[in-house]
Motif scaffolding. Sequence first.
Motif, short mmCIF file in Angstrom:
data_model
loop_
_atom_site.label_atom_id
_atom_site.label_comp_id
_atom_site.label_asym_id
_atom_site.label_seq_id
_atom_site.Cartn_x
_atom_site.Cartn_y
_atom_site.Cartn_z
N THR A 1 39.42 39.89 38.14
CA THR A 1 40.42 40.34 39.10
C THR A 1 41.06 41.60 38.56
N ASN A 2 41.25 42.58 39.42
CA ASN A 2 42.09 43.70 39.03
C ASN A 2 43.43 43.46 39.71
N ASN A 3 44.43 43.10 38.89
CA ASN A 3 45.67 42.58 39.42
C ASN A 3 46.42 43.58 40.29
N ARG A 4 47.02 43.03 41.31
CA ARG A 4 47.81 43.83 42.24
C ARG A 4 49.08 44.34 41.54
N LEU A 5 49.38 45.60 41.77
CA LEU A 5 50.50 46.25 41.08
C LEU A 5 51.42 46.94 42.09
N VAL A 6 52.62 47.22 41.64
CA VAL A 6 53.54 48.02 42.43
C VAL A 6 53.87 49.27 41.61
N ALA A 7 53.74 50.44 42.25
CA ALA A 7 53.82 51.69 41.50
C ALA A 7 55.17 51.87 40.82
N LYS B 1 38.95 41.82 43.68
CA LYS B 1 38.24 40.70 43.05
C LYS B 1 36.77 41.10 43.00
N THR B 2 36.18 40.97 41.82
CA THR B 2 34.85 41.55 41.64
C THR B 2 33.93 40.61 40.87
N LYS B 3 32.66 40.61 41.29
CA LYS B 3 31.61 40.07 40.43
C LYS B 3 30.71 41.25 40.06
N ILE B 4 30.51 41.43 38.77
CA ILE B 4 29.68 42.55 38.31
C ILE B 4 28.58 42.02 37.40
N GLU B 5 27.39 42.60 37.52
CA GLU B 5 26.25 42.18 36.70
C GLU B 5 25.56 43.42 36.13
N THR C 1 27.46 45.24 41.80
CA THR C 1 28.79 44.64 41.91
C THR C 1 29.05 44.20 43.35
N GLU C 2 29.90 43.20 43.44
CA GLU C 2 30.41 42.79 44.75
C GLU C 2 31.92 42.66 44.61
N THR C 3 32.63 43.44 45.42
CA THR C 3 34.09 43.50 45.30
C THR C 3 34.76 43.20 46.63
N TYR C 4 35.84 42.43 46.54
CA TYR C 4 36.75 42.27 47.68
C TYR C 4 37.97 43.12 47.38
N ALA C 5 38.31 43.99 48.32
CA ALA C 5 39.45 44.90 48.12
C ALA C 5 40.49 44.64 49.20
N ALA D 1 37.02 50.57 38.50
CA ALA D 1 35.64 50.77 38.06
C ALA D 1 35.55 50.67 36.54
N THR D 2 36.44 51.35 35.85
CA THR D 2 36.39 51.39 34.39
C THR D 2 36.61 50.00 33.80
N PHE D 3 37.54 49.27 34.39
CA PHE D 3 37.82 47.93 33.86
C PHE D 3 36.59 47.04 33.94
N GLN D 4 35.93 47.09 35.08
CA GLN D 4 34.72 46.27 35.23
C GLN D 4 33.66 46.64 34.21
N ILE D 5 33.38 47.94 34.15
CA ILE D 5 32.27 48.39 33.30
C ILE D 5 32.56 48.08 31.84
#
Lengths: 161, 790
Positions: free
Chosen positions: B193-199, B301-305, B319-323, B379-383
């Motif tokens: 998961t790439n967590n949701r943030l507030v700027a 939310k991502t699945k990466i292979e 990759t498969e991502t829900y944004a 992208a960077t976090f996944q890779i």
Amino acid sequence: MGKVTMTVNGRARSAEVEGRTLLSSFLRDGLELTGTHVGCDTSQCGACVVLVNGQAVKSCTAFAADLDGAEVTTVEGMANPDGSLGRIQQAFQDYHGLQCGYCTPGMVMSTAALLAENPKPTEEEVRHYLEGNICRCTGYQNIVRAVMAASGQDVGALAAE
Amino acid sequence: MPKDDGIGASVKRREDTRFLTGNGKYTDDINLRGQTYVHFLRSDVAHGRIKGIDASAAEAMDGVLKVFTAADFASAGGIPCGWQVTDRFGNPMQEPKHPILAEGKVRHVGDPICAVVAETYAQARDAAEAIEVDIEELEPVVDMVRALEPDAPKVHDDLTSNLCYDWGFVEDNKAAVNEAFEKAAHVVSLELTNNRLVANPMEPRVAVGDYDPWGDSHTLYTTSQNPHVIRLLMGAFVLNIPEHKLRVVAPDVGGGFGSKIYHYAEEAFCTYAAKVLKRPVKWTSSRSEAFISDAHGRDHKTKIELALDADHNFIALRTETYANMGAYLSTFAPSIPTWLHGTLMAGNYKTPLIYVNVKAVFTNTVPVDAYRGAGRPEATFQIERLVDKAARELGVDPIELRRKNFIKPEEFPYQTPVAVVYDTGNYHATLDKMLELADCAGFEARRAESAARGKLRGFGIAHYIEACGIAPSNLVGQLGARAGLYESASVRVNATGSISVYTGSHSHGQGHETTFAQVVADMIGVDANSIEIHHGDTSNTPMGMGTYGSRSLAVGGSAIVKATNKVIDKAKKIAAHLLEAAPEDIELKDGKFSVAGTDKSVDWSGVTLAAYVPHNYPLEDLEPGLEETAFYDPSNFTYPSGAYGCEIELDPETGKIDILRFIAADDFGNIVNPMIVEGQVHGGLAQGIGQALLENCVYDDQGQLLSGSYMDYAMPRADDVRGFTVDHSCITPCTHNPLGVKGCGEAGAIGSPPAVVNAAIDALHRAGHTHVKHIDMPLTPSRVWAAMNG
């Protein structure tokens, strides 16, 4: 409504306020001292810090009506008498301790309060003291360096850990 | 010898003096004669049907001028989206209307329903409490996967589903990618998961609308990163006001980080209401209101292979991502998980086959858009998490696995399989530099010292690539952008030689007033103090696209270079006339024009004076005056890259992680002001470390925002982040802009999250907790402790 008089940056200032008027509103709207900023509504961010009778106070948390007769210093009162940057302000510029400038007035005032009670703070003491001031731009490292420099200490000594 | 106020010098910032003395002019500092105040009554439920609004009691209250509802905006357009993504079947995305005030339904907590305008803020707030809104609560949809189920409640009744788009990239590669996976010697996968943030820029948003009935003209003062974009979107699509009747001013702005790019309903409201009421209308957001009305960031939310061959070469990635899009499409929202994310999935590596699938989903939450890094951190976090995991599973050194698969310095320009061409880079150099600064040799001793105190020490690395300097207009046009992405500059030389520069970029902390002056001072050879930079007012700056995506220097700075070169060309012609020489023989050096090979010369101010007092001037060939405008449209993105190393200590008793040292070795191309670059990296690191350890935007299953204030949303504070060592000595200049610069604003936020998480996993594995494969951000003590003991 009632009239409140304070000494702000060395000058007697008066304005009519409601009972619910915050010190931050009194300064910004009543006296047009817009250097004091409001960044949150839960007394967490510290952008609104001013000195009240020498103590650092979050001005968004104090009622103006409670402070009749108080002595208040805001960031507008921190320059040298000749208008040049004061010691703390100059250190923030020298060490790039600000970016957007919004949290800066609160940082400067908190620093003034810190150095008044602890003229040579350690890095740990600076970081701990400034916990009540949030900066989103700088990552704090240059703010800490600026505070150390303003206290006359060697900023090169900032350790990695 | 370089000028001490020119390119490459750590010039102190000129804007600091006003900020440090309380003399900044932020939007909330603007108060107009006769000003009124608006308070927005916002939905306190995530999803509901508006059955009725009774504002009669409120309208009768002291000081209340008017209560506005959606009915008052029947002739206005919706808040537009600036980017149309085409799905993998060739269809346009689903694009719902985003009204200024809620029409028929409320779709997230914070959705504005009514707006009360009164003589004072207190009166407006008091009156809002007297409004009765009858809302039939509907089941909300908060989770993205749930949102795509056939029986899920629909956020927008007029859309076919909650799916905004199903995007595939590169769709034609899909079969080949899948085939490569079937042949792979090793496949490594990770769900994250790439967590949701507030700027959370420290200055909340503010808007002040003003209307001049005699000229039928509008002015909007607003906290924006791009006033021209606001003028275009609001004027053309929402309120139907032509540009010459609409001025947008973004004065000093207290940080943005993406959240002040977008056109927001409150801006259109204040502009419109000022005309209705014939009085200025001001809105100042509280922080609590900001949490439920500023666009949020991330939330993937991502699945990466990753497929590797027997020699550990990367052969394919999918990759498969829900944004999460939230309830409405914010200005650039659709582009973030697609073109700013999918195109970066090659990272720093020579992976030949890549397929990225993204499903963008509507939910009953605040709209989500770009936040510092925007797609590239995701992208960077996944890779970088996956490469680290691959190294562990294969039993190889994560550093060596990276080196083996890096694009090599001699392979640039490098065409990736995901459309973009990296112009320059040297990933081996930045990695080596970071490792040198990290004192890896001393790590084992430091680890033993920690262990003696019962603490677990770990070291994690990440390498990133990003695409900055957005972007070639013709390219982004093909990709669905509804705007060009050039930048503009006007350089006005005054009669006595001082220079006023008008830029379409906007500074909200970046220090443009200092750095842009350095560039011009360097080019002409005059004192930087004789140059003033103006920005943020559509009435005096040329149409520009503003500041985001680390584009200001690479695109805006290039426009300034281009305009300055035009000025210099003309000035040389004037000098040639004065010196009775041919223009091609004129040289400009240190603010002096001279005839090559002679001692004949004229000063800069002699030429500028001649331009405006043209008594001795080639009037038949040359117009008087010295003022030029340029628009610069980049031919490619820029590609900053870097290696980040993070050393942490983890308390196994509590799960708490302390950052002990953080090394950033970046390649930003050429540097104009090293002090400012370092500051930008520090700030980015704090935000990235904040994402990794502290920050999390949390909704409950009813769509209530649980992290709606600084009491609940953990902002990094002074003793949470420390030990930054920043280096930018590895330089491969950008090949396609005149300054050779790449952009430095987002790097810290992009590269740091995976470095922190990799360091935490490293600490746990070194201590024998090898069952912990991944922990989702933020790595709070409870999550870490649960993972260790799970």
